[in-house]
Design a protein around this motif. Sequence first.
Motif, short mmCIF file in Angstrom:
data_model
loop_
_atom_site.label_atom_id
_atom_site.label_comp_id
_atom_site.label_asym_id
_atom_site.label_seq_id
_atom_site.Cartn_x
_atom_site.Cartn_y
_atom_site.Cartn_z
N ARG A 138 0.93 -1.15 0.07
CA ARG A 138 -0.11 0.01 0.26
C ARG A 138 0.97 1.27 0.18
O ARG A 138 1.72 1.43 0.87
CB ARG A 138 -0.96 0.11 1.25
N ASP A 190 -8.77 2.79 -1.93
CA ASP A 190 -7.46 2.34 -2.56
C ASP A 190 -7.91 2.06 -3.76
O ASP A 190 -8.90 1.46 -4.37
CB ASP A 190 -6.95 1.18 -1.92
N ASN A 192 -8.87 -8.40 1.65
CA ASN A 192 -8.57 -8.59 2.83
C ASN A 192 -7.66 -7.52 3.63
O ASN A 192 -7.33 -7.03 4.46
CB ASN A 192 -8.18 -10.11 3.29
N ASN A 193 -6.85 -6.87 2.33
CA ASN A 193 -5.75 -6.00 2.68
C ASN A 193 -5.84 -4.57 2.01
O ASN A 193 -5.27 -3.61 2.77
CB ASN A 193 -4.49 -6.61 2.03
N ALA A 194 -6.55 -4.43 0.83
CA ALA A 194 -6.94 -2.97 0.59
C ALA A 194 -7.78 -2.24 1.43
O ALA A 194 -8.81 -3.06 2.13
CB ALA A 194 -7.26 -3.15 -0.95
N HIS A 195 -7.83 -0.95 1.72
CA HIS A 195 -8.54 -0.28 2.38
C HIS A 195 -9.70 0.59 1.47
O HIS A 195 -9.41 0.68 0.03
CB HIS A 195 -7.95 0.68 3.15
N SER A 196 -10.94 0.78 1.83
CA SER A 196 -12.17 1.32 1.02
C SER A 196 -11.35 2.80 0.45
O SER A 196 -10.51 3.47 0.99
CB SER A 196 -13.11 1.87 1.94
#
Length: 183
Positions: free
Chosen positions: A67, A115, A109-113
């Motif tokens: 990220r 992104d 599971n790892n990206a955020h809203s």
Amino acid sequence: GFQECEDIHRVLGDAGLDNEFEAMPGPHAMCMAYRKSTWQKIADDSQSVGEDRWDQWYGQRAGMWVRLQHLQTGQVVFFINHHGPLPVGTGGMCGGEATAFNLLKLIANNAHSGDVAILVGDFNAGPQAQTLQNLGSRLHNVYTGNSFGGVDNVLSSCPNVVATQNLGSGGSDHDALEVTLRI
């Protein structure tokens, strides 16, 4: 994103870019690099998303991710590098649908809203293979290379393509792809 890359420091050094880019060595001969003056790393990791089939087995295949936050705009990119399972076009031991599901699950599971997701790699699967067909139902395939029937791809949640260029092989048996997105 680099696949079959054992030494990212050598790659960047040979190109004269080692002071400009942050090198990120990863698992299974994958590497990434980002421009230090433009991006700040927030988090990174990798996880297994597939495995080669028995008849051409080299091991497990991963999605390596980072990220990154753009220093000027604050926009965050969730960048994933992938080297797909063998044999080409099969999706490996569990098939293309499972490989695509595992990559999409890694993003979920790892990206955020908010992104922007960018997935690159040698998928060892062409555009008609189940892996890319399933990924294409959720991500835009913004560019496909020519080598091995189009196994080198760039997909993104952002369809705003500004420019694409196939840089050729540069000594590899695969295409080096360049994509510019407006995010």
